[in-house]
Design a protein around this motif. Structure first.
Motif, PDB file in Angstrom:
ATOM      1  N   PRO A 135       0.987  -1.279   0.039  1.00  0.00           N
ATOM      2  CA  PRO A 135      -0.112   0.019   0.077  1.00  0.00           C
ATOM      3  C   PRO A 135       0.698   1.304  -0.012  1.00  0.00           C
ATOM      4  N   GLY A 136       0.514   2.200  -0.791  1.00  0.00           N
ATOM      5  CA  GLY A 136       1.254   3.458  -0.697  1.00  0.00           C
ATOM      6  C   GLY A 136       0.425   4.676  -1.114  1.00  0.00           C
ATOM      7  N   TRP A 137       0.808   5.488  -1.575  1.00  0.00           N
ATOM      8  CA  TRP A 137       0.088   7.080  -1.842  1.00  0.00           C
ATOM      9  C   TRP A 137      -0.103   7.304  -3.213  1.00  0.00           C
TER      10      TRP A 137
ATOM     11  N   ARG B 152      -4.217  11.127   5.692  1.00  0.00           N
ATOM     12  CA  ARG B 152      -2.986  11.549   6.409  1.00  0.00           C
ATOM     13  C   ARG B 152      -3.137  11.039   7.929  1.00  0.00           C
ATOM     14  N   ILE B 153      -4.441  10.740   8.332  1.00  0.00           N
ATOM     15  CA  ILE B 153      -4.608  10.068   9.733  1.00  0.00           C
ATOM     16  C   ILE B 153      -4.609   8.650   9.756  1.00  0.00           C
ATOM     17  N   LEU B 154      -3.723   8.097  10.515  1.00  0.00           N
ATOM     18  CA  LEU B 154      -4.037   6.556  10.755  1.00  0.00           C
ATOM     19  C   LEU B 154      -5.234   6.436  11.731  1.00  0.00           C
TER      20      LEU B 154
ATOM     21  N   LEU C 249      -6.817   4.124  14.389  1.00  0.00           N
ATOM     22  CA  LEU C 249      -6.557   3.298  15.115  1.00  0.00           C
ATOM     23  C   LEU C 249      -7.871   2.851  15.967  1.00  0.00           C
ATOM     24  N   ASP C 250      -7.701   1.600  16.152  1.00  0.00           N
ATOM     25  CA  ASP C 250      -8.818   1.042  16.889  1.00  0.00           C
ATOM     26  C   ASP C 250      -8.383   1.022  18.217  1.00  0.00           C
ATOM     27  N   ASN C 251      -9.219   1.677  19.122  1.00  0.00           N
ATOM     28  CA  ASN C 251      -8.750   1.718  20.548  1.00  0.00           C
ATOM     29  C   ASN C 251     -10.095   1.755  21.409  1.00  0.00           C
TER      30      ASN C 251
ATOM     31  N   GLU D 253       0.308  20.900   8.682  1.00  0.00           N
ATOM     32  CA  GLU D 253       1.397  19.994   8.741  1.00  0.00           C
ATOM     33  C   GLU D 253       2.166  19.806  10.063  1.00  0.00           C
ATOM     34  N   VAL D 254       2.898  18.941  10.329  1.00  0.00           N
ATOM     35  CA  VAL D 254       3.564  18.789  11.606  1.00  0.00           C
ATOM     36  C   VAL D 254       4.185  19.846  12.396  1.00  0.00           C
TER      37      VAL D 254
ATOM     38  N   VAL E 140       3.322   9.334  13.032  1.00  0.00           N
ATOM     39  CA  VAL E 140       3.895   8.149  12.531  1.00  0.00           C
ATOM     40  C   VAL E 140       4.525   8.321  11.337  1.00  0.00           C
TER      41      VAL E 140
ATOM     42  N   LEU F 203       0.943   1.204  18.409  1.00  0.00           N
ATOM     43  CA  LEU F 203       0.337   2.601  18.305  1.00  0.00           C
ATOM     44  C   LEU F 203      -1.046   2.679  19.030  1.00  0.00           C
ATOM     45  N   GLU F 204      -1.686   1.479  18.896  1.00  0.00           N
ATOM     46  CA  GLU F 204      -3.113   1.722  19.872  1.00  0.00           C
ATOM     47  C   GLU F 204      -2.739   1.718  21.247  1.00  0.00           C
TER      48      GLU F 204
ATOM     49  N   LYS G 241      -1.872   5.143  22.054  1.00  0.00           N
ATOM     50  CA  LYS G 241      -2.863   6.096  22.328  1.00  0.00           C
ATOM     51  C   LYS G 241      -3.651   6.056  23.429  1.00  0.00           C
TER      52      LYS G 241
ATOM     53  N   ASP H  84      -5.663  10.031  16.819  1.00  0.00           N
ATOM     54  CA  ASP H  84      -4.930   9.080  16.051  1.00  0.00           C
ATOM     55  C   ASP H  84      -3.937   9.876  15.328  1.00  0.00           C
ATOM     56  N   PRO H  85      -2.763   9.184  14.954  1.00  0.00           N
ATOM     57  CA  PRO H  85      -1.463   9.757  14.472  1.00  0.00           C
ATOM     58  C   PRO H  85      -1.655  10.474  13.095  1.00  0.00           C
ATOM     59  N   ILE H  86      -0.728  11.434  12.987  1.00  0.00           N
ATOM     60  CA  ILE H  86      -0.633  12.033  11.406  1.00  0.00           C
ATOM     61  C   ILE H  86       0.273  11.181  10.819  1.00  0.00           C
ATOM     62  N   ILE H  87       0.229  10.521   9.523  1.00  0.00           N
ATOM     63  CA  ILE H  87       0.997   9.982   8.910  1.00  0.00           C
ATOM     64  C   ILE H  87       2.238  10.814   8.071  1.00  0.00           C
TER      65      ILE H  87
ATOM     66  N   GLN I 109       4.305  10.990   4.916  1.00  0.00           N
ATOM     67  CA  GLN I 109       4.232  10.243   3.661  1.00  0.00           C
ATOM     68  C   GLN I 109       5.533  10.068   2.849  1.00  0.00           C
TER      69      GLN I 109
ATOM     70  N   LEU J 199       1.599  -1.583   9.280  1.00  0.00           N
ATOM     71  CA  LEU J 199       0.410  -0.602   9.450  1.00  0.00           C
ATOM     72  C   LEU J 199       0.596   0.441   8.253  1.00  0.00           C
ATOM     73  N   LEU J 200       1.808   0.866   8.272  1.00  0.00           N
ATOM     74  CA  LEU J 200       2.076   1.829   7.424  1.00  0.00           C
ATOM     75  C   LEU J 200       1.992   1.708   6.023  1.00  0.00           C
ATOM     76  N   PRO J 201       1.664   2.520   5.004  1.00  0.00           N
ATOM     77  CA  PRO J 201       1.666   2.303   3.530  1.00  0.00           C
ATOM     78  C   PRO J 201       3.164   2.731   3.278  1.00  0.00           C
ATOM     79  N   ALA J 202       3.892   2.080   2.207  1.00  0.00           N
ATOM     80  CA  ALA J 202       5.058   2.110   1.681  1.00  0.00           C
ATOM     81  C   ALA J 202       5.203   3.932   1.452  1.00  0.00           C
TER      82      ALA J 202
END
Lengths: 275, 367
Positions: free
Chosen positions: A168-170, A269-271, A273-275, B17-18, B30, B171-172, B175, B182-185, B187, B207-210
């Motif tokens: 998975p990418g962008w 942009r936001i991941l 998360l299940d919490n 942006e961060v 993340v 990450l859960e 949190k 929830d975190p900002i990714i 890219q 979890l994270l996209p490439a």
């Protein structure tokens, strides 16, 4: 202003679709393969809902697909070419775009998208059509178009069969849903769920959905459910209207009316998360 | 027909942006290797420090080498500390007592007792901001402790896909322990060439996209090299350093290999910085990884570092991949290389399963 297809696309259609139909010995004046145009629309194409993998009254599956491309594809192409021109104006689509053409027919969305590239197009194409014959005609058109030499193509019968092995990418994704929702068997919510599964496999990139259809109300009865389903997974509706384009035919310019809509979902942009 | 342009609908995507994040708000970020987490952590520390009246901002990280790197990157005097050291200082300061440790392991803090004790003492957060880098490798109780007793705001940078220990924090869990959103990714991968990124991505799962690789190709494919012995490795590394220059990181599995190689490299590379980091010596302050030269480290200490060229030695001990922890470690180590990556094995041949665990020759050239 008249919407015109690029010259290469006119030539392509001429060599793969128009000439084979017109030069066929069965074709006489006001017929395709000897069948009058009204019967062709109603019986051969079943108004676009035919099973193109079955023969009909001496017409082979390939003949039926050609009849579809001969009678219906031109207008659909013109609408999509105009839509893509407006969407990308004087720019090319973003790098590494993936085009998912749902109900692709003979590569209609793919050919229209290729037309916005000034040189050889570079994108990944996933053509989805339940008819194998239609997919084969689509591949024939794409393979004949040198502008699509650099396009990675995948042809599948339904969205769930898509093969996506990259991580998975962008990458940005454009989804074309052209004249699909008129199908009586189609369930929009299910379609969107299946689409979302594929979108997740591809990644977190931005997704744009371009919808076109006949402007007949009956053909758009499923649009509200389609709209709601997309809305639930984060899409925003940017355009939803009836419109017209001016196209050129043998007997002069004419207006072509149709329904269109544009949806977009920004990159994620936001991941979550299940919490 | 009238459609908006792609540019118009895409401009709607503009998100904070961060670097623009308000200094008085907590933040969870993340990002994959090379996405700039460590640099952003330092920039965030500088920004928050400028804003905070007390200038009391602390950067906390996983290991001593990364703490040293943070020190080297920071220009504003923000304090950087390892988690272990930070918690020890904080706890002893507020309780005037020693930190309780586990009876079975005196190096592991007894978080349960610490949290219980501070709860009874009604200690509250006093630090303006705590910034955590490589959060996935810190214990979840550290986050519970921090959120309750240490900082008014928290910024956490993490990537659980790079966690190197079996007992990492998800990450859960971060949190849940902190109450962060929830975190900002992030890219983009700004570090690796596309060729290096492809090898690293081969070992990526999670979890994270490439990441989008923002650098252009330099036309050099990473290589798998068989060596005869440690002398052969020393020749390889020293010749590379002499002819190509830049910073070179050598990652070893066994510390004795690192010690032997360090000496041989020093002998062959007079006039060049050749350092080895040893946890027992705590010698990180004598190493400037930002300067060109050769640095020998193990997989724990290489976390968060980057070099122009990376040699990963003894890969026969790392593949075939036995579990997710090993996979994450390979992903993390391969992605330390900016331009050039060598995977080294020998003198014995790789087993068939080990060879099959590696990317194909079009991605990892066999020499």
């Amino acid at each position: 202003m008249t919407t015109q297809l690029p010259r290469w696309l006119v030539s392509l259609r001429s060599s793969v679709v128009v000439e084979p139909v017109r030069n066929d010995p069965r074709t006489v004046e006001h017929t395709v393969f000897g069948i009058d145009l009204k019967t062709a629309q109603r019986k051969v194409l079943a108004n676009g809902q035919a099973n193109f993998d079955k023969s009909w009254n001496g017409l082979s599956p390939h003949d039926r697909a050609l009849v579809y491309a001969y009678l219906n594809q031109l207008g659909h192409l013109e609408e999509l070419v105009e839509a893509f021109r407006q969407l990308f104006k004087d720019q090319e689509p973003p790098n590494e775009t993936i085009l998912i053409d749902i109900g692709c027919g003979p590569c209609t969305g793919g050919l229209a998208f290729t037309s916005v590239y000034s040189n050889t197009a570079r994108f990944d194409y996933i053509g989805v059509d339940r008819s194998q014959t239609m997919r084969e005609l689509g591949e024939l058109m794409a393979a004949t178009a040198t502008q699509m030499n650099e396009v990675n193509r995948q042809w599948i019968a339904d969205i769930t069969s898509a093969k996506w092995n990259s991580a998975p990418g962008w990458r940005p994704i454009i989804v074309v849903v052209s004249y699909l929702l008129a199908s009586p068997t189609l369930i929009p919510g299910q379609l969107v769920t299946q689409l979302e599964t594929l979108l997740r496999k591809i990644g977190n990139g931005p997704v744009t959905v371009l919808y076109t259809n006949s402007n007949q109300p009956i053909a758009n009865l499923k649009f509200p459910e389609f709209n709601d389903s997309l809305n639930k997974i984060g899409f925003k509706l940017y355009a939803d209207d009836e419109g017209e384009i001016v196209v050129s035919r043998r007997d002069g310019s004419t207006k072509r009316n149709f329904r269109y809509a544009l949806f977009h979902r920004p990159l994620k942009r936001i991941l979550k998360l299940d919490n | 027909m009238k459609l908006p342009t792609y540019e118009e609908i895409s401009s709607d995507e503009k998100q904070l942006e961060v670097r623009e994040w308000p200094p008085n708000e907590s933040l969870f970020v993340v990002g994959p290797p090379g996405s700039g987490k460590t640099v952003l952590a330092v920039l965030r520390a500088e920004m928050v420090s400028e804003w905070a009246e007390e200038k009391d901002v602390i950067l906390v990280t996983y290991n001593r080498m990364l703490r040293r790197l943070l020190d080297l990157l920071d220009r504003s005097g923000v304090n950087a500390s390892t988690m272990h050291s930070f918690v020890w200082n904080h706890y002893t300061h507020v309780t005037k007592e020693d930190v309780p440790t586990l009876q079975t392991n005196s190096y592991v803090y007894n978080w349960k007792n610490m949290i219980s004790h501070l709860s009874q003492s009604s200690v509250s957060s006093s630090l303006s901001c705590l910034i955590v880098d490589e959060g996935q490798d810190l214990p979840v109780d550290f986050f519970r402790y921090t959120a309750r007793f240490v900082a008014k705001t928290l910024t956490v940078f993490a990537d659980q896909d790079q966690a190197i220990g079996d007992r990492h924090t998800t990450l859960e869990q971060i949190k849940g322990a902190t109450g962060l959103d929830d975190p900002i990714i992030l890219q983009n991968n700004h570090r690796n060439t596309p060729e290096v990124a492809r090898v690293a991505e081969h070992f990526h799962s999670g979890l994270l996209p490439a990441a989008k690789v923002s650098r252009n190709s330099i036309g050099e494919v990473p290589r798998l090299v068989k060596t005869r012995d440690i002398d052969h490795v020393a020749v390889l590394v020293s010749n590379w350093r002499q002819t190509r220059g830049g910073s070179v990181g050598v990652i070893v599995v066994r510390n004795e290999t690192g010690i032997a190689l360090h000496q041989k490299l020093k002998d062959r590379l007079s006039g060049t910085r050749v350092d080895i980091y040893r946890n027992d010596d705590k010698n990180e302050n004598s190493i400037n990884v930002l300067n060109d030269g050769v640095t020998v480290l193990n997989k724990e200490s290489v976390k968060g570092q980057e070099f122009d060229t990376v040699f990963i030695l003894e890969i026969e001990h790392l593949i075939p991949i036995a579990n997710d922890t090993d996979r994450r470690a390979m992903y993390m180590m391969c992605s330390r290389a900016r331009d050039h990556l060598f995977l080294i094995y020998g003198p014995t041949e790789l087993t068939v399963p080990a060879a099959e665990a590696l990317p194909g020759p079009e991605i990892l050239e066999r020499v």
